[in-house]
Design an enzyme around this catalytic site. Structure first.
Site, PDB file in Angstrom:
ATOM      1  N   ALA A 139      30.027  -3.660  31.095  1.00 40.02           N
ATOM      2  CA  ALA A 139      31.477  -3.445  31.186  1.00 40.02           C
ATOM      3  C   ALA A 139      31.790  -2.220  32.046  1.00 40.02           C
ATOM      4  O   ALA A 139      32.036  -2.347  33.243  1.00 40.02           O
ATOM      5  CB  ALA A 139      32.047  -3.310  29.792  1.00 40.02           C
ATOM      6  N   ARG A 140      31.766  -1.062  31.444  1.00 40.83           N
ATOM      7  CA  ARG A 140      32.028   0.179  32.164  1.00 40.83           C
ATOM      8  C   ARG A 140      31.326   1.316  31.438  1.00 40.83           C
ATOM      9  O   ARG A 140      31.202   1.294  30.211  1.00 40.83           O
ATOM     10  CB  ARG A 140      33.525   0.513  32.183  1.00 40.83           C
ATOM     11  CG  ARG A 140      34.306  -0.118  33.315  1.00 40.83           C
ATOM     12  CD  ARG A 140      33.908   0.446  34.683  1.00 40.83           C
ATOM     13  NE  ARG A 140      34.650  -0.136  35.775  1.00 40.83           N
ATOM     14  CZ  ARG A 140      34.307  -1.231  36.456  1.00 40.83           C
ATOM     15  NH1 ARG A 140      33.204  -1.886  36.154  1.00 40.83           N
ATOM     16  NH2 ARG A 140      35.047  -1.668  37.463  1.00 40.83           N
ATOM     17  N   GLU A 181      28.229   7.679  35.942  1.00 40.13           N
ATOM     18  CA  GLU A 181      27.367   7.130  36.986  1.00 40.13           C
ATOM     19  C   GLU A 181      27.827   7.581  38.376  1.00 40.13           C
ATOM     20  O   GLU A 181      29.015   7.841  38.552  1.00 40.13           O
ATOM     21  CB  GLU A 181      27.344   5.588  36.887  1.00 40.13           C
ATOM     22  CG  GLU A 181      28.689   4.933  37.148  1.00 40.13           C
ATOM     23  CD  GLU A 181      28.646   3.409  36.924  1.00 40.13           C
ATOM     24  OE1 GLU A 181      28.176   2.966  35.862  1.00 40.13           O
ATOM     25  OE2 GLU A 181      29.107   2.702  37.841  1.00 40.13           O
ATOM     26  N   HIS A 210      24.564  -0.727  38.282  1.00 37.28           N
ATOM     27  CA  HIS A 210      25.908  -1.324  38.426  1.00 37.28           C
ATOM     28  C   HIS A 210      25.905  -2.434  39.491  1.00 37.28           C
ATOM     29  O   HIS A 210      26.614  -2.339  40.497  1.00 37.28           O
ATOM     30  CB  HIS A 210      26.951  -0.241  38.754  1.00 37.28           C
ATOM     31  CG  HIS A 210      28.353  -0.661  38.404  1.00 37.28           C
ATOM     32  ND1 HIS A 210      29.331   0.214  38.027  1.00 37.28           N
ATOM     33  CD2 HIS A 210      28.949  -1.889  38.391  1.00 37.28           C
ATOM     34  CE1 HIS A 210      30.462  -0.432  37.804  1.00 37.28           C
ATOM     35  NE2 HIS A 210      30.246  -1.731  38.013  1.00 37.28           N
ATOM     36  N   ILE A 211      25.117  -3.475  39.219  1.00 39.41           N
ATOM     37  CA  ILE A 211      24.958  -4.546  40.211  1.00 39.41           C
ATOM     38  C   ILE A 211      25.346  -5.916  39.658  1.00 39.41           C
ATOM     39  O   ILE A 211      25.001  -6.940  40.235  1.00 39.41           O
ATOM     40  CB  ILE A 211      23.510  -4.601  40.748  1.00 39.41           C
ATOM     41  CG1 ILE A 211      22.497  -4.766  39.585  1.00 39.41           C
ATOM     42  CG2 ILE A 211      23.185  -3.379  41.583  1.00 39.41           C
ATOM     43  CD1 ILE A 211      21.090  -5.132  40.046  1.00 39.41           C
TER      44      ILE A 211
END
Ligand code: DGY
Length: 326
Positions: free
Chosen positions: A238-239, A268, A286-287
């Site tokens: 998600a985040r 990040e 984060h891919i």
């Protein structure tokens, strides 16, 4: 005169070329990470911005760049936008929903499988030359098929993961969301609505797909991790900030849950140092939406929003359509 736009990060050259047909384009193809002052400098005098999830558009940027009319984000998430501030200044915000749903759901599912079956940990072991013999319990993990899949945040991507789990792997799917899905969508996803507490207590594999908002900050912290089964896995696509990464690293080190798979991190691209040393976590940068066709579709959708806005006054995927008026 053609509108002036700024493309804040490197993107596909063919998309920059498309934009150049319509706009006077300044593009950061060198992919420098811009400070706020540099972003403001670049945006001054521009009517449009092509942004990515790392480019923060807040009240200070907006006040310094009064010509700005639209920011087109190449991401479905838009927590880099201060949306109320944009709306107050009449600046349109757009994002890239739908085009990344299936790719991101694929990745969430893959990360869950890699986490449950200990793929990173076992690969590191092999690469380190430690594989000298077979043993009965070597990297024995947990099953996906037939297990209970919990999903926190049941938007388009959550539903995609639910369908994969229920229809492809015979999983028992439960979910929690701000609002319950209608009965037809629940039936399509074969998903059952439960309270957040039941979700935490019953999931064998818990996947987080909720959007970030201040109220979602640390939605998973020490107290929530303590409710999970000791055999459970947790996946965050998600985040960063939705999970308390320090508390998670501690829970992993103490084996209070079995394992985690993380694609997003608090602060990040920095990663909490304790997450880098615990073995039972799969870490990716984060891919989740990063397949070539999907990233191209996202870039083109962001570009289409800019093109449509300046040619018709409308946009394809506006976040604050109220600024468009009638
Ligand atoms: C998104 O689209 O929100 C992804 O996280 C990529 O930034």
């Amino acid at each position: 005169m053609r509108p002036k736009i700024f493309v804040a990060r490197e993107i596909f050259p063919e998309v920059v070329e498309r934009l150049a047909v319509h706009f006077e384009v300044q593009s950061n193809q060198a992919d420098d990470i811009l400070s706020k002052a540099q972003l403001i400098d670049a945006l001054r005098g521009k009517q449009g911005a092509f942004t990515t999830g790392g480019d923060r558009i807040d009240a200070e940027v907006l006040a310094a760049c009064p010509d700005l009319k639209i920011c087109a984000n190449m991401a479905v998430g838009y927590n880099n936008f201060d949306l109320p501030a944009m709306t107050a200044r009449g600046v349109l915000a757009t994002n890239t929903p739908d085009v990344l749903t299936e790719t991101t759901a694929d990745f969430g599912f893959a990360l869950m499988m890699a986490t449950a079956r200990r793929m990173s940990e076992s690969e590191h072991f092999l690469r380190a030359g430690k594989w000298t013999k077979w043993s009965f319990d070597m990297f024995a993990g947990s099953d996906i098929h037939g297990a209970t899949l919990g999903i926190l945040g049941m938007g388009r991507i959550g539903q995609g993961i639910a369908r994969r789990g229920a229809l492809g792997f015979g999983m028992n799917v439960i979910y929690h969301n701000r609002s319950r899905l209608d009965a037809a969508t629940e039936a399509q996803c074969k998903a059952r609505y439960v309270s957040k507490e039941e979700l935490l207590r019953s999931s064998d594999h818990l996947v987080l797909v909720l959007p970030y908002s201040p109220s979602a900050h640390h939605a998973i912290g020490a107290a929530e991790l303590a409710m999970m089964k000791p055999t459970a896995t947790l996946v965050n696509i998600a985040r960063g900030g939705i999970v308390d990464d320090a508390a998670l690293a501690q829970a992993l080190a103490q084996k209070r849950i079995a394992a985690a798979g993380l694609d997003v991190f608090e602060g990040e691209p920095s990663v909490h140092p304790d997450l880098l040393t615990v073995p039972n976590v799969v870490l990716t940068p984060h891919i989740a939406s990063a397949s070539v066709p999907t990233r191209l579709a996202m870039a083109n959708l962001a570009a289409d929003n800019l093109i449509q806005f300046f040619s018709t006054g409308k946009a394809l995927t506006p976040l604050n359509p109220e600024v468009l008026g009638g």
